[in-house]
Structures are given as structure tokens and as C-alpha cells.
Scaffold this motif. Structure first.
Motif, PDB file in Angstrom:
ATOM      1  N   HIS A 213       0.844  -1.189   0.000  1.00 34.27           N
ATOM      2  CA  HIS A 213       0.000   0.000   0.000  1.00 34.27           C
ATOM      3  C   HIS A 213       0.885   1.246   0.000  1.00 34.27           C
ATOM      4  O   HIS A 213       1.936   1.276   0.649  1.00 34.27           O
ATOM      5  N   GLN A 278      -5.187   6.420  -0.987  1.00 32.78           N
ATOM      6  CA  GLN A 278      -4.362   5.223  -0.811  1.00 32.78           C
ATOM      7  C   GLN A 278      -4.428   4.360  -2.063  1.00 32.78           C
ATOM      8  O   GLN A 278      -5.495   4.114  -2.611  1.00 32.78           O
ATOM      9  N   SER A 280      -3.345   0.564  -3.569  1.00 33.87           N
ATOM     10  CA  SER A 280      -3.086  -0.751  -2.982  1.00 33.87           C
ATOM     11  C   SER A 280      -2.984  -1.823  -4.056  1.00 33.87           C
ATOM     12  O   SER A 280      -3.655  -1.765  -5.086  1.00 33.87           O
TER      13      SER A 280
END
Length: 388
Positions: A213, A278, A280
Motif C-alpha cells: 500500500h 491510498q 493498494s
């Protein structure tokens, strides 16, 4: 939804077995939603067959020319002029249409080879050796024809990503050659959502799975729902292009008010972008008969590629990102080489989940220019944590 496709089948009446084979072929097309027509299905009214064929050829979406010895002779003008006058007329019209607009009619006139026939029975004016032909004597050949008729390609070109951004080697903004990436310790770890958090345990892979991540260090603009909706297909294309998914693999793609994702149906590999920024990615380690193998060099290479993949996702990039790395189902992970049939155990018996929280930040410029060094450091930390 695929619209109905109309097809006219042009063939020579070589003999009754050939006519029966053409009827069977036409019936199989109709059974699969193709509106195919042949002269054998016309009603019993007296008619001008040349006018009938001309009308069907001009109005159909495709004309299928069935290869046979007689069609080759008559279509290329090599047979007796007083025989098979119907197919002579149809072939003459097709030759004329190709001469008038070769680009248009090359796409519409498709030579078909039925079981028991050969490529050298396709008339030469259809360029049998230079242009596509459709041998329907096998299921794969029939599928190829159906994909052409319905315009459903087997492989779809992935979407074009944004241009790669490479830092200059000299001048303003240059990254000095040989400079190590600068890891900046944060006062408190950045917020990261691991895969079980992202999907509320919807996906529960049953093998050793690596999570990487990139978490934003500071609050920024949140992604809009419309952008998340657009990202789902983009992530699928990028994952296929990177080899995270195969081109034949069925994917689960979607979005919510917080997340866009593309992952395999079982959830063992995937990409996701959270509304807060974020990025990922997760994937399985190479499997063994029992457990999985962690090859430090192989994993470093994969993580370096995935860092580049995550940075190319078309959403705004902050100045700094904090990497987080995790490994689930770690009990049966062995340390070794992918090509070594007997890796050595690293003796995990108490811990099934190992996570490196995002406690340090890196600039996007460092993540781009030093991806391999950063991936190597992350793998070293993961292995050290596994051993401890």
C-alpha cells in the motif's frame, strides 16, 4: 447487447451432400443468433434468382462464400460457361463489388471452409492465402467466425494509461545519480487500510498473500465518486498489462462511495484506490505442494514493478507517500528460490500475519527513481520480521 447480424451464404451446388452440409452450417448459425439465409430456404414462388441473390448480397451485413471445387472453378472463370450459372452470377457480382470498394467488401465477404474441404477451394479473387479465411471444421474455427460476425474480439486492447513521468538526470528537478532514497520518519504512522479493512473481509485468500500500500502522509482532496467509477475498468486494464491478471482471467471490478477496485474472482490478486488517495495492490506468493515460497530477489522485482504500477494510476499524486507491506497466511511460508524445489523453512509457527506499518515517508520522485532499492529494503524488513 449484440445486435442481430444478417448473413447471406453464397455456395455452389456441387452435389447433394455439399448442399446438405451448407444447410446444416446455415442452421447452426441461426441457432447461435445469426440471421443466415440460403437459396434452399426460399419459398416455392417463381422468381428471378439473380435479382434475389443481388438483393440479399447488397443488404446483408456479411456474405459467406463456401469453398468448394465448383465454386473455385466458376468463381475464377475457369469452368464451362454453360454450367452453374447461378454461382457464376453471384461470384461476378462479388468480384465487381470488390473492385468498386475493396476496403469495404473485403471486410464483408468472408470465405468459409466446411469440414472435408481445403483452402485451395477458395476462389482466387478472395485472396485465400493473403486474407483471413474461416475454417469451421473445429469449434475454435467456428468461434473465430462468430466473433468476426458479431464483432466480439477474443482479446481487448487495454486502456491507454497516462504518459510515464521520468525525472530528469540533470538540471532542475534532477535526482542525483547514485543518491539513495530518503526515508523520512513520521511523527506517527500514516493511516493505512489493509485488504480485510478495504473489503470488510469480503475476500479471504487461502494462500500466502503480499499486500503493498502507498498511503498519503497528509490529508488532501478526496476523489469524487464519478472518478472512482471510471477507475474500476482502468485498474483492470493496468493489472492485465502488468501481468497481475491474465487476459483470460475473470475479474471482479467495481466501486463504492469509498473505493474503486479490480481483482480476481477469488480475491487472491487485486488493485484498489481509496477515496482518500491510498493505492493498494496484493498478490499471492508462488505456491508449493505445501505452503508458499518467498524468494527475496523475485519478490523485490515484483514489488519494484508494482510501485511503478501504483504511481501510474491516473489520480493526483501528493508529494510524499508512505509504503506499507504485509504478508498474510505466513505460517507456511518458506524462504528460498522460486526455481529451487526444496526451499528452507523459516520456522513460522506462532504468527500468521506480518505487517510493516507506514512509519516512514518517501517522495514520489524517490519512489519513481529508486523503486528497486525501496522494494529491496521493504523485502529485507519483511524477512527480518518473519525471522524475529
Amino acid at each position: 447487447m449484440v445486435s442481430t447480424v444478417t448473413v447471406f451464404i453464397s455456395y455452389a451446388h456441387d452435389d447433394e451432400p455439399h448442399r446438405a452440409a451448407v444447410r446444416e452450417f446455415a442452421a447452426s448459425l441461426r441457432a447461435q443468433g445469426i440471421d443466415a439465409d440460403i437459396d434452399g430456404w426460399a419459398d416455392t414462388d417463381r422468381r428471378d434468382w439473380q435479382a434475389w441473390a443481388t438483393e440479399h448480397i447488397l443488404s446483408a451485413d456479411f456474405v459467406l462464400v463456401v469453398a468448394s471445387k465448383v465454386y473455385r472453378e466458376m468463381g475464377d472463370g475457369l469452368g464451362p460457361a454453360d454450367r452453374h450459372r447461378g454461382v457464376q452470377a453471384e461470384a461476378a457480382l462479388l468480384r465487381d463489388l470488390l473492385s468498386e470498394d475493396r476496403g469495404k467488401w473485403t471486410k464483408k465477404i468472408l470465405p468459409v471452409i466446411l469440414p472435408g474441404h481445403r483452402i485451395d477451394e477458395i476462389p482466387l479473387f478472395l485472396q485465400p492465402n493473403n486474407v483471413d479465411r474461416y475454417d469451421v471444421s473445429s469449434p475454435a474455427g467456428m468461434e473465430y467466425l462468430l466473433r468476426t460476425l458479431t464483432r466480439q474480439p477474443e482479446h481487448v486492447r487495454p486502456p491507454l494509461g497516462p504518459p510515464v513521468v521520468l525525472p530528469p538526470r540533470s538540471g532542475p528537478g534532477a535526482v542525483p545519480v547514485g543518491r539513495s532514497p530518503q526515508w523520512r520518519r513520521l511523527a506517527r504512522p500514516a493511516t493505512v487500510l489493509w485488504v480485510p479493512d478495504l473489503f470488510a473481509n469480503r475476500y479471504r485468500p487461502q494462500r500466502a498473500t503480499v499486500e503493498l500500500h502507498l498511503a498519503p502522509v497528509e490529508d488532501g482532496d478526496r476523489l469524487r465518486i464519478r472518478r472512482l467509477q471510471q477507475l474500476a475498468d482502468d485498474l483492470a486494464g493496468r493489472g492485465r498489462a502488468q501481468g497481475l491478471f491474465t487476459h483470460a482471467q475473470a475479474l471482479d471490478t467495481g466501486f463504492s462511495d469509498e473505493l474503486a477496485w479490480a481483482c480476481s474472482r477469488e480475491g487472491e490478486a487485486g488493485l484498489a484506490v481509496h477515496r482518500d488517495g491510498q493505492r493498494s495492490c496484493w498478490f499471492g506468493l508462488p505456491a508449493r505442494s505445501i505452503g508458499s515460497v518467498l524468494d527475496e530477489n523475485d519478490l523485490t522485482g515484483r514489488l519494484a514493478e508494482i510501485l511503478g504500477l501504483l504511481l501510474r494510476v491516473d489520480v493526483p499524486l501528493p508529494r510524499d507517500l508512505a509504503p506499507a507491506l504485509g504478508l498474510d497466511h505466513a505460517r507456511f511460508v518458506y524462504l528460498g528460490r522460486v526455481d529451487d524445489p526444496q526451499p528452507s523453512s523459516i520456522g513460522l509457527h506462532r504468527r500468521d500475519r506480518v505487517r510493516l506499518d507506514p512509519e516512514e515517508a518517501l517522495t514520489v520522485a524517490d519512489l519513481r527513481s529508486s523503486a528497486h532499492d525501496i522494494a529491496d529494503e521493504l523485502v529485507a524488513r519483511l524477512v527480518h520480521r518473519l525471522r524475529s
